[in-house]
Scaffold this active site. Sequence first.
Site, mmCIF file in Angstrom:
data_model
loop_
_atom_site.group_PDB
_atom_site.id
_atom_site.type_symbol
_atom_site.label_atom_id
_atom_site.label_comp_id
_atom_site.label_asym_id
_atom_site.label_seq_id
_atom_site.Cartn_x
_atom_site.Cartn_y
_atom_site.Cartn_z
ATOM 1 N N THR B 154 0.813 -1.215 0.000
ATOM 2 C CA THR B 154 0.000 0.000 0.000
ATOM 3 C C THR B 154 0.852 1.273 0.000
ATOM 4 O OG1 THR B 154 -1.625 -1.205 1.290
ATOM 5 C CG2 THR B 154 -1.770 1.191 1.361
ATOM 6 N N GLU B 446 -6.299 -6.022 4.149
ATOM 7 C CA GLU B 446 -6.407 -7.136 3.196
ATOM 8 C C GLU B 446 -7.636 -6.982 2.309
ATOM 9 O OE1 GLU B 446 -2.963 -8.893 4.395
ATOM 10 O OE2 GLU B 446 -4.223 -9.845 2.912
#
Lengths: 691, 691
Positions: B154, B446
């Site tokens: 990320t 997730e």
Amino acid sequence: MDAELKEILKDFPAGPLSDYRKNASFNWKDMCLLMQGKDALILKHKIWSTLEKDPAFAHHATKPTLKETRLLTLQRAQKLAAYNFMPAKNLLGKPEMLDTVVMAIGQHDWSAIVKLQLLYNFVISALYGMGTERHFQEIQRLMRREIGACFCLTEIGHGTNTKAMRTTATFDIKTQEFVFHTPDFQAAKCWAGNLGETATHAVVFATLFTSGENHGLHAFFIQIRDINTLENLPGVSIGDMGEKLGLNGVDNGVMLFDQFRVPRTALLNRTGDVSESGVYVSPFKDKKKRLGASLGTLSAGRVGIASMATANLIKAVTVGIRYSAVRRQFGPEDSNVELPVLEYQLQQWRLFPYLGAAYVLMQFTRSFRSDFINMQRAMMSKEDPDRLASVGAEIHAISSCAKPLSSWLAQQGVQECREACGGHGYLAVSGLGQVREDNDANCTYEGDNNVLLQQSANWLLNLWSLVQRRQSIASYTPLGSAIYLDSAESILKSKCKLDAPHHWLEPQALLDAYQFAVCHLLRSTANRMQQLMDQKMDAFTAKNQAQAYYYRPLSIAYGETLFLMRMMRILNDPNISEQLRAVLKSLTALFGATNLMKHLSALTQGGYFQSNTSAALQTAIEQLCEKLKPDAVALVDAVAPSDFALNSALGHSDGQVYRHLEKHMASSMKSRPDWWQQVVAQQPLKNTSHL
Amino acid sequence: MDAELKEILKDFPAGPLSDYRKNASFNWKDMCLLMQGKDALILKHKIWSTLEKDPAFAHHATKPTLKETRLLTLQRAQKLAAYNFMPAKNLLGKPEMLDTVVMAIGQHDWSAIVKLQLLYNFVISALYGMGTERHFQEIQRLMRREIGACFCLTEIGHGTNTKAMRTTATFDIKTQEFVFHTPDFQAAKCWAGNLGETATHAVVFATLFTSGENHGLHAFFIQIRDINTLENLPGVSIGDMGEKLGLNGVDNGVMLFDQFRVPRTALLNRTGDVSESGVYVSPFKDKKKRLGASLGTLSAGRVGIASMATANLIKAVTVGIRYSAVRRQFGPEDSNVELPVLEYQLQQWRLFPYLGAAYVLMQFTRSFRSDFINMQRAMMSKEDPDRLASVGAEIHAISSCAKPLSSWLAQQGVQECREACGGHGYLAVSGLGQVREDNDANCTYEGDNNVLLQQSANWLLNLWSLVQRRQSIASYTPLGSAIYLDSAESILKSKCKLDAPHHWLEPQALLDAYQFAVCHLLRSTANRMQQLMDQKMDAFTAKNQAQAYYYRPLSIAYGETLFLMRMMRILNDPNISEQLRAVLKSLTALFGATNLMKHLSALTQGGYFQSNTSAALQTAIEQLCEKLKPDAVALVDAVAPSDFALNSALGHSDGQVYRHLEKHMASSMKSRPDWWQQVVAQQPLKNTSHL
């Protein structure tokens, strides 16, 4: 717009939110004035700019410890007392401004204002309501802040069931004293804010005994700590309840008495007194009514909590919507430009109903506060007692569902906004954690939400027995919250013909459906109770068996219907501009439609909805989301607190989300952690291991 | 029962919960064995009793500061590594036991086990999955714990949209190095656990360039800190993300590169490599497929999160139900005895569906973990690749709805239990705050829940196109999760005839209704997409317009149907006793019925439900609550963690709620606060003030 307002309602700096702001269908400043009013805007501005300059109110980079939080809150409460944002003389003309002050400070720090309110104002009201002339001196001391107090009703083993309280106050005629005693820990007074570490005095509810006779629960005003040393008085044990899920600046305490003596005059004797000769006298013959009159002073709390929840919900939607307008993710396949996530239907569908709820609740709490103030005025001027009794009962019914509904809307709205902000919403700098933690208490104190809801249904069932006897209920609903029950017969015969989405863009259509739902649920509840009683079930058991699918949804539907009715007052106001009316209409319809979907079973079981009606409603909701998209940022701008009070890297009005995050994280970039050696020192282990 | 189990499954001491325990319709120890299995019970017992004896795992009276929490978590993670509860050699035969270890430790402290897993295991799996022989040495170093790592995917400005990542790794042929660079703060890697203060190495995803050509996102294993000093390497800036809403023991970090150089061999080159001569080679022609193969190693995370959420929900219902069985409030008017609040329908209706959810999720996560392990084994043995691809796609579809549904059930269940415990539920010693805070992350990481749900719907829509062409979909759903779509035509023609409550006590009736809901929502979604595309809408836009009332409820219904189907495996198992079967049947029916109510619009719009069907369903829910009441405490006993792991004054297995509360508060009874002088010193103010 006058100069003072111009100074407050400044244009926003150009930035990532500018495009949405430019495309709004209305002027956010006009909306701001309409929804909040000039006086409130000026007062809030004064409060926030004052606190922003005061280092005691500065935000902390990491959460202080419990001890630090407590001290900080005390200091802030003392500062707030000194600031005196709403002097008593100003309050007389505009009592509703007290709400404005509490909300504005609360949007910055709930603990500080709750602590201050409980320490003085709440107890002063209680002494006014339950005491007599002889307590006037204590009121003066509280007003001069020579003493600070707390309010002790709940016991460790009993909350809602006030009749089961076990702390006793036994009159001793020889010494002219009451002897307070706590039989065991379960009877300890608890949850009182400021009891844990601060209060020198307390309003304490205890069961009053004279010569062995039980006179039921009564309130006393007693000293519990030494004013100069803050040590507990002998015979009083006080503990702190410790860390909570939120509101940790408030020191909730627990208190036990061991044959502790207080003067006879400590009894708050408006509704019952003990004479020097030990005789109990009361103007109330019925114990239940006497207790009701005492506890009646508490209903103001629920009115206030609805406003507190609204203030929390406003903060959450501000963060959720501004961040969604800045955050970009994915885009059309033929384009390199990613879309702000606010462009996605799912994001709108998740957030906009709560934006609608924030507006609907703002209007509701303002109008309901005014009903409440009118009632208080009427009580002082001793108007028509029958009407006053009806107003009181209706206000009780309204507050008993408005408090649950508003606190839940805030709870769910904060959670949805947290999730809608993705990972960054899980950072403390999003500001959403603190709102969630503090708001959570609103679901429980001053009456657990689920238990409270029963009160509204009880009131409606009483009206229903009149409806069944074809009597008008108008005089029992002077505020009009249930006036449509007079037409229940025709409402229940009606069938919904609205099978096209555009029908459901009209708040009136939703209101009609809601009124049907209330009438249907009310009739079903009454029938179900009758059915259960016919099976020889006692009333207590029958009522408990009819909660999940009768009492509870009934109260919820009644409350939501009222929210819509109150919002209609604005929509039908000829003085507002068409721009404002149009967007408020969509917002109201979206709020109504999304919540109405929860009553689908009542609407289909009652025969009002056909099998495909809900499809039209769903499409209408999709259309309303799309319609509100260009206005969402401006709608938030019109109700958001100042950036200082909001304190959110994601929700700042400049939209510079990433700059604020960078600033927050930059400070940690320079150094390794203090405990770096512990990471390095770890010796390799011999065995390879997966855990 | 053998001696080892007897020692673990001890009888509870007599106390406030005894009456309910005596009245249960089944033996809780048998249920415990059925739902958890002997191996897991023994392992959990070993873990909890080990941690209980270790001072490093002692509970703290008040929340430590962020700094303290971080250090404590590091120490605990190091201790856990040393305890080595599941040595690698044991894991081979019983890989599912890894879940047991994680859940057992997590029920005590999520941060510690998450930190440990991320530091070693998660990265080791990633290296196995994406690296080649040349990374074997690094795996060895991780296993020996000479180094610890983190996983960086990320970026600050991008989470879900991996294709938009902006950190670059440019190959420099002269030095045979990759040059890592971060153009600006929005491109900084972030959220990686252990990055903030601990990891010396990192798996970093970056866009790979050779000679100006973009080869898309690739993973590298690089060193980021000095192993001996823990200082950042030159060219690497690392910050800490700061306080979060939960999981504060984990140090999530942010990282920027400034022309930072790493050796060529850092590239995890299983799916693509750069030769010494600077040539990019990959077995995958399609970039998308190559990235998919890399990210595929992440799907295990979602399977794990479903278990984590289940572990949280179990804790919450344990607290909620045990406390409700002890707490008394009100009673019949002719009686002085108050009833435990568990006796009230409303309390049952609020709590029991989550008790059902806990059981259903336990069974689901266990069976799904076994599917996942089977897939991994099949991959290693290189079985039929077509079947493997189908299994992989189905597991992706299942995990993409199971992770959202389980994390939400836990989130909502914890909140309901918190509220159901009233004021005392708001105390930190209830234990519910920590569970809520930690579980909240499960909704987001997730893959954000709402975004993930789209994946399951996508898979179903692919199957639907086959169904429409009258092809069997059996080979595409080897795990059988959507096998009923082969009968979609007849399912969609069916109409529900079940208009009596007793019909709805049968899980099969609920499963039938659920399968109808999935088929109807699937057909509606496909039709809606067609309709939007016919209006010349592009696929991206059309899909976004069909989320709220098509994709989203479709995925949810599919997931809930699967939960029921998996639970049926137990109910239909001929080896279980009739006592256990009966209570599990009720529990399953309650879970199914309460959740089915959320799909009322699909069931009525699709013509399956008649206008009064939902009334029968509601009555069935009332009956199921009543039926489960005597068994609720025993059902909780059979799945609850040890009192040490539960750490709740309200949920302790001895039921001595008030003694535990007293103990907690007694410690504060002795002293006034440190800052007592600040309370006393406050001078009375001249002006009386209301704020």
